[in-house]
Motif scaffolding. Structure first.
Motif, PDB file in Angstrom:
ATOM      1  N   GLU A 170      -8.860  10.927   3.566  1.00 15.02           N
ATOM      2  CA  GLU A 170      -8.270  10.957   2.067  1.00 15.02           C
ATOM      3  C   GLU A 170      -9.557  10.886   1.385  1.00 15.02           C
ATOM      4  O   GLU A 170     -10.585  10.400   1.714  1.00 15.02           O
ATOM      5  N   ASP A 173      -9.406   7.441  -4.057  1.00 16.32           N
ATOM      6  CA  ASP A 173      -7.803   7.188  -4.028  1.00 16.32           C
ATOM      7  C   ASP A 173      -7.329   5.915  -2.874  1.00 16.32           C
ATOM      8  O   ASP A 173      -6.532   5.113  -3.350  1.00 16.32           O
ATOM      9  N   LEU A 174      -8.242   5.783  -1.980  1.00 15.84           N
ATOM     10  CA  LEU A 174      -8.069   4.613  -1.115  1.00 15.84           C
ATOM     11  C   LEU A 174      -8.137   3.428  -1.556  1.00 15.84           C
ATOM     12  O   LEU A 174      -7.739   2.300  -1.549  1.00 15.84           O
ATOM     13  N   ASP A 208      -5.663   2.566  -3.881  1.00 15.89           N
ATOM     14  CA  ASP A 208      -4.560   2.119  -3.438  1.00 15.89           C
ATOM     15  C   ASP A 208      -4.657   0.570  -3.070  1.00 15.89           C
ATOM     16  O   ASP A 208      -3.870  -0.110  -3.155  1.00 15.89           O
ATOM     17  N   THR A 225       0.985  -1.090   0.043  1.00 14.85           N
ATOM     18  CA  THR A 225       0.065  -0.125   0.039  1.00 14.85           C
ATOM     19  C   THR A 225       1.025   1.286  -0.132  1.00 14.85           C
ATOM     20  O   THR A 225       2.043   1.218   0.555  1.00 14.85           O
ATOM     21  N   ARG A 226       0.402   2.311  -0.364  1.00 15.00           N
ATOM     22  CA  ARG A 226       1.140   3.455  -0.932  1.00 15.00           C
ATOM     23  C   ARG A 226       0.597   4.735  -0.061  1.00 15.00           C
ATOM     24  O   ARG A 226       1.068   5.441   0.740  1.00 15.00           O
ATOM     25  N   LEU A 227      -0.888   4.480   0.122  1.00 13.44           N
ATOM     26  CA  LEU A 227      -1.379   5.546   1.107  1.00 13.44           C
ATOM     27  C   LEU A 227      -1.696   5.243   2.575  1.00 13.44           C
ATOM     28  O   LEU A 227      -1.619   5.841   3.342  1.00 13.44           O
ATOM     29  N   GLU A 259      -5.010   9.989   8.717  1.00 13.23           N
ATOM     30  CA  GLU A 259      -4.553   8.883   7.656  1.00 13.23           C
ATOM     31  C   GLU A 259      -5.036   7.750   7.988  1.00 13.23           C
ATOM     32  O   GLU A 259      -5.123   7.109   8.890  1.00 13.23           O
TER      33      GLU A 259
END
Ligand SMILES: *Cc1c(COP(=O)(O)O)cnc(C)c1O
Length: 384
Positions: free
Chosen positions: A365, A369-370, A373, A324-326, A337
């Motif tokens: 977020e 995007d989540l 991800d 995962t990046r986020l 976060e």
């Protein structure tokens, strides 16, 4: 009064409870009172109410007032961590008392009961409290407390809190509910019959992953609340003024944060449910979830936490978390976060958590995007 109205009133309390403008300057946000000691009046009294900051402090008062009002309780006691709050509630029992405890309660609470508090004389049976039959069968003549957590960690199992309160009271016992995950904006156990609510304010209430804290809120004035205050005043287990201030400040934005986190969790749960690499999703907001009906009845919203099981077990789950990046790979929850965590590897020897399970705390977020991800992490993990 309707559940929706209760939640709306809690949102108003989140902003206003315990928050009068400073009488000296008119400041709309409260000053931080770092003084440990307060001056006596000329006649030797303390008409302004403060003596020494272990016993009471204006910032702690503001936080405790807010928490008591949010949970519809008679009073609250703020502690330096959620574990300290749990300890204070459990230490209010007598040696020889028996407890019926959710078998998937917060891992630290289980360890506290199996270790130090077992040595001190408490006996605990750990059962699946989402089953009322199991709960009933575990009650003994000396049962003093039922300890529930709903939704539970990390399987998001739902217990019927009203039914558990009735069961406890039939046995002259009390019901304690760890309400850290739903927050009082998501669920108000005292209105369902619980006697005391416990919080790790570290999570959603403070809400920014930057201050540790805990609290216990009692439904009524009486011996339990007195013992919680003893834990502060006599045992000295208190939350400092700055931490109280930060926590009260965090609560101001809880209504907006939780609403967004709840919407995000629902969308992520629905997306994961359709993903071929996912075996099972645990989220009470999904109509297919075994806890959905009870959660819909007793909660004001399904919250920002969920977990899911990856096909391929522990190795596959670790690979997803690695990609995962986020989502940050970290424990804890309720911050801005998003976090992903492999629970089995942090919980230790008494853990019953499936190896393929990952827990998510949905942050603030963009939800698309989540979802993207998680999708790319699942795809990369499968590619090896
Ligand atoms: C984090 C947590 C606790 C412990 O709180 P700390 O503030 O870390 O001591 C207790 N219960 C639940 C449900 C939690 O998530």
């Amino acid at each position: 009064m309707s559940k929706e109205r209760d939640r709306e009133r809690a949102a108003t309390d989140a902003v206003h409870a315990g928050m009068q403008p400073d009488p000296v300057t008119g400041a709309v946000m409260p000053p931080i009172h770092l003084a440990t000691t307060f001056e006596r009046d000329a006649d030797g009294g303390y008409a302004r109410g403060y003596v020494y900051s272990r016993q009471g402090n204006p910032n702690r008062d503001a936080l405790e007032t807010a928490l008591a009002q949010l949970e519809a309780g008679a009073g609250a006691a703020a502690f330096p961590s959620g574990m300290a709050a749990a300890f204070a509630v459990l230490f209010a029992l007598e040696p020889g008392d028996h407890l019926v405890v959710a078998d998937d309660c917060y891992y630290g609470v289980g360890e506290l009961l199996r270790g130090p508090l077992a040595r001190w004389g408490l006996q605990a049976d750990f059962v699946d409290l989402s089953s009322l039959e199991e709960a009933r069968a575990a009650m003994r003549p000396n049962t003093a407390l039922v300890w529930a957590e709903s939704p539970s960690n990390p399987m998001l199992r739902i217990s019927d809190l009203q039914a558990l309160a009735e069961l406890a009271h039939q046995h002259d016992a009390r019901l304690a509910v760890d309400n850290t995950w739903p927050t009082p904006l998501g669920q108000q156990p005292l209105l369902l019959g619980a006697d005391v609510v416990v919080h790790s304010t570290t999570k959603y209430l403070a809400g920014h992953s930057d201050v540790l804290g805990g609290a216990a809120v009692a439904r009524e004035e009486g011996p339990l609340l007195e013992r919680l205050r003893e834990a502060q005043d006599l045992a000295g287990i208190v939350l400092g003024p700055f931490d109280c201030w930060l926590t009260r400040r965090g609560i101001l934005s809880l209504p907006a944060r939780l609403e967004r986190q709840t919407r995000g969790a629902q969308a992520v749960a629905e997306a994961l449910q359709l993903h071929p690499a996912v075996e099972q999703v645990h989220y009470p907001g999904l109509p297919s979830d075994p806890g959905h009906a009870v959660a819909a009845r007793q909660m004001h919203g399904f919250g920002g936490m969920l977990s899911f099981q990856v096909r391929g077990g522990e190795a596959a789950a670790m690979a997803v978390a690695a990609h995962t990046r986020l989502f940050r790979r970290a424990t804890s929850l309720g911050g801005p976060e998003s976090l992903i965590e492999h629970r089995a590897s942090i919980e230790g020897p008494h853990s019953a958590t499936p190896g393929g399970l990952l827990r998510l705390s949905i942050g603030l977020e963009g939800v698309q995007d989540l979802i993207e991800d998680l999708d790319q992490a699942l795809t990369q993990a499968q590619a090896g």
